[in-house]
Write an enzyme that holds these catalytic residues in place. Structure first.
Site, PDB file in Angstrom:
ATOM      1  N   LYS A  53       0.847  -1.205   0.000  1.00  0.00           N
ATOM      2  CA  LYS A  53       0.000   0.000   0.000  1.00  0.00           C
ATOM      3  C   LYS A  53       0.882   1.254   0.000  1.00  0.00           C
ATOM      4  CE  LYS A  53      -3.741  -2.497   2.166  1.00  0.00           C
ATOM      5  NZ  LYS A  53      -4.249  -3.108   3.382  1.00  0.00           N
ATOM      6  N   GLN A  97      -4.530  -1.888   9.504  1.00  0.00           N
ATOM      7  CA  GLN A  97      -4.483  -3.222   8.897  1.00  0.00           C
ATOM      8  C   GLN A  97      -5.146  -4.248   9.819  1.00  0.00           C
ATOM      9  OE1 GLN A  97      -3.437  -3.825   5.765  1.00  0.00           O
ATOM     10  NE2 GLN A  97      -3.988  -5.963   5.959  1.00  0.00           N
ATOM     11  N   ASP A 120     -11.446   2.654   4.275  1.00  0.00           N
ATOM     12  CA  ASP A 120     -11.785   1.224   4.210  1.00  0.00           C
ATOM     13  C   ASP A 120     -13.302   1.008   4.151  1.00  0.00           C
ATOM     14  OD1 ASP A 120      -9.780  -0.742   4.146  1.00  0.00           O
ATOM     15  OD2 ASP A 120      -9.232  -0.380   6.241  1.00  0.00           O
TER      16      ASP A 120
END
Ligand code: GUN
Length: 295
Positions: A53, A97, A120
């Site tokens: 990422k 994460q 997200d």
């Protein structure tokens, strides 16, 4: 006849090109979108995801702020960091994460993220917006990546029977919600099957679009697929490869069987995987564009 391969790498490349253009437009206004990527602990797979990422941010001209907390970090440590990132004007998007170590209450962490930075789409405000069809939240990376894959490969879910295998909060549930919306690129009849479904194959055999997101290597066999169906494989599983003595990546679909039955299929790797990260980058830029509009 073997199925057409849906090339996720190529389609992600198109999305990334659009993102790059948007980053350039922001640069003309003197703005740089920023993404904070938080890793708690030292899980090797999570490290790989986080690194990729951060690398993609650099490639697209997005500022990234990589934060790593030790495996024994406390809830307070994590919440303090989220508070700092919420307040940081250089950071438009925050990603923690998943999964975090067991002492961390992931729900509380997600709830602490500013919903306007929740790239997200894990925060309940954004999940709620998604469910009721409001478009001013974020679209979750993997499910939206699946929709873009379908759209760019000429598959319109409208009026089709889409069967989703798996009900996770990250993929199955939001994907089902998106596919059923009365909207362009959706409007499907959706069935969700999961570990509590006694005869999964009964449903999958009726799917025009079959999406596997169950986390079980090669779970979907050829006999579970309707001839001519479109098969999207969200799974990323590592299994031992006797030929090399190393691990190899496989999806939730038995590819060699499925490719003979389906009309189109995503490979693993190179299918859904590259889309997830492309949508994340796009969401970070969206967050920046919105911030400018709000200012
Ligand atoms: N772990 C696996 N997939 C994801 C994702 O899309 N976002 C985050 N934050 N963690 C993940």
């Amino acid at each position: 006849m073997a199925a057409r391969i849906i090339d996720g790498k190529a389609i992600a490349g198109m999305v990334n090109e659009e993102t790059r253009c948007r980053v350039r437009k922001l640069a003309e206004k003197g703005r740089t979108p920023g993404l904070a990527v938080v890793l708690i602990g030292d899980d090797p797979a999570s490290q790989v995801y986080v690194n990729s990422k951060v690398r993609k941010c650099a490639e697209l001209g997005i500022y990234s702020d990589r934060r790593v907390l030790p495996v024994d970090a406390s809830m307070d440590d994590v919440l303090r960091l989220i508070e700092e990132l919420n307040a940081d004007p250089k950071v438009n998007g925050i990603l923690v994460q998943s999964p975090p170590p067991p002492q961390i209450d992931e729900e509380r962490v997600i709830a602490a993220i500013d919903p306007d930075k929740d790239v997200d789409c894990f925060h309940e405000r954004n999940v709620g917006k998604l469910l009721i069809g409001k478009t001013d939240g974020f679209r979750p990376c993997t499910p939206y990546g699946v929709l873009v894959l379908l759209e760019k490969s000429g598959v319109d879910p409208a009026g089709k029977h889409a069967v989703v295998i798996g009900r996770s909060n990250i993929v199955g549930k939001p994907l089902a919600a998106m596919l059923m919306q009365k909207a362009k690129g959706a409007n499907a009849t959706v069935t969700v099957v999961h570990s509590g479904t006694p005869d999964i194959a009964k449903f999958t055999r009726d799917a025009d679009i079959l999406i596997a997101a169950i986390g079980k290597p090669q779970f979907v066999t050829g006999d579970m697929i309707k001839p001519g169906a479109v098969v999207i494989d969200v799974g990323i599983n590592r299994i031992p490869d006797p030929a090399t003595g190393k691990n190899r990546l496989v999806g939730d679909v038995n590819f060699s069987e499925a490719v003979e039955v389906a009309s189109a299929i995503t490979p693993v790797p190179g299918g859904v995987g590259p889309m997830t990260i492309a949508i994340l980058m796009s969401n970070a830029v969206t967050a920046c564009e919105r911030r400018i509009r709000r200012a």
